[in-house]
Design an enzyme around this catalytic site. Structure first.
Site, PDB file in Angstrom:
ATOM      1  N   CYS A  91      -6.162   1.560   6.042  1.00 53.91           N
ATOM      2  CA  CYS A  91      -7.016   0.556   6.393  1.00 53.91           C
ATOM      3  C   CYS A  91      -6.120  -0.039   7.698  1.00 53.91           C
ATOM      4  O   CYS A  91      -5.230   0.672   8.257  1.00 53.91           O
ATOM      5  CB  CYS A  91      -6.456  -0.662   5.454  1.00 53.91           C
ATOM      6  SG  CYS A  91      -4.877  -1.209   5.194  1.00 53.91           S
ATOM      7  N   GLU A 108       0.925   3.717   1.782  1.00 48.12           N
ATOM      8  CA  GLU A 108       1.277   4.114   3.047  1.00 48.12           C
ATOM      9  C   GLU A 108       2.843   3.461   3.713  1.00 48.12           C
ATOM     10  O   GLU A 108       3.660   4.056   3.967  1.00 48.12           O
ATOM     11  CB  GLU A 108       0.573   4.190   4.066  1.00 48.12           C
ATOM     12  CG  GLU A 108      -0.908   4.702   4.046  1.00 48.12           C
ATOM     13  CD  GLU A 108      -1.841   3.830   3.316  1.00 48.12           C
ATOM     14  OE1 GLU A 108      -1.650   3.415   2.160  1.00 48.12           O
ATOM     15  OE2 GLU A 108      -2.893   4.039   3.945  1.00 48.12           O
ATOM     16  N   HIS A 164       0.828  -1.373   0.091  1.00 49.00           N
ATOM     17  CA  HIS A 164       0.023   0.017  -0.021  1.00 49.00           C
ATOM     18  C   HIS A 164       0.914   1.408  -0.090  1.00 49.00           C
ATOM     19  O   HIS A 164       2.148   1.171   0.390  1.00 49.00           O
ATOM     20  CB  HIS A 164      -1.000  -0.003   1.329  1.00 49.00           C
ATOM     21  CG  HIS A 164      -2.071  -1.123   1.318  1.00 49.00           C
ATOM     22  ND1 HIS A 164      -2.876  -1.069   2.013  1.00 49.00           N
ATOM     23  CD2 HIS A 164      -2.192  -1.883   0.253  1.00 49.00           C
ATOM     24  CE1 HIS A 164      -3.813  -2.021   1.693  1.00 49.00           C
ATOM     25  NE2 HIS A 164      -3.439  -2.615   0.756  1.00 49.00           N
ATOM     26  N   CYS A 219      -2.295  -0.590   7.488  1.00 51.63           N
ATOM     27  CA  CYS A 219      -1.634   0.646   7.539  1.00 51.63           C
ATOM     28  C   CYS A 219      -1.586   1.346   8.861  1.00 51.63           C
ATOM     29  O   CYS A 219      -0.662   1.851   9.144  1.00 51.63           O
ATOM     30  CB  CYS A 219      -1.985   1.461   6.397  1.00 51.63           C
ATOM     31  SG  CYS A 219      -1.477   0.657   4.717  1.00 51.63           S
TER      32      CYS A 219
END
Length: 154
Positions: free
Chosen positions: A82, A54, A52, A85
């Site tokens: 999410c 992040e 992801h 993360c």
């Protein structure tokens, strides 16, 4: 620079992700006014469910600092993080999180749940919501609208 300037950088990364067929999410990590890490969504292209934006940005920042603790850093991301993360943000000791669009399906910084405010956890960071939210949301909406159109053509 201001929050909106850093968020614009994250939006540019999200646009890059979209051009590669990835969900358009971008992120930058800033310490003392300097961008020390950036990332865009890449789970499809990297065959990595943890890739992801992040995580990519925090990995780059940790490499830059030579330390996995990102104390006194701010993470700017175009979409509410999410659970994965959010957990990584806490483990990295990010001091401040700034995000654009809320995620009513998987957001864990206030939408579905708020891991950043969970008192049982040992680290908490300040959260700033909805910075350039409309711009960030439009990117995501346009991406998924295009995806739906492509599916109907098949």
């Amino acid at each position: 620079m201001q929050d909106q300037d850093y968020m614009r950088m994250a939006i540019a990364l999200a646009e890059e992700a979209a051009s590669l067929g990835e969900v358009p999410v971008g992120a930058v990590v800033v310490k003392n006014g300097v961008v020390i890490g950036s990332g865009k969504n890449a789970p499809i292209s990297l065959n990595d469910p943890t890739a992801h934006a992040e995580i990519q940005a925090m990995r780059a920042a940790a490499t830059h600092l030579g330390n996995y603790r990102l104390v006194d850093c701010t993470l700017y991301v175009t979409l509410e993080p999410c659970a994965m993360c959010s957990g990584a943000i806490q483990h990295a000791r990010i001091s401040r999180l700034v995000y654009g669009a809320s995620d009513p399906k998987t957001g864990c910084c206030g939408s579905v749940m708020d891991l950043m405010a969970e008192q049982k956890l040992n680290h908490h960071c300040a959260v700033e919501r909805s910075v350039l939210a409309e711009n960030c949301g439009e990117l995501l909406s346009a991406f998924f609208k295009q995806r739906r159109l492509e599916k109907t053509k098949k």
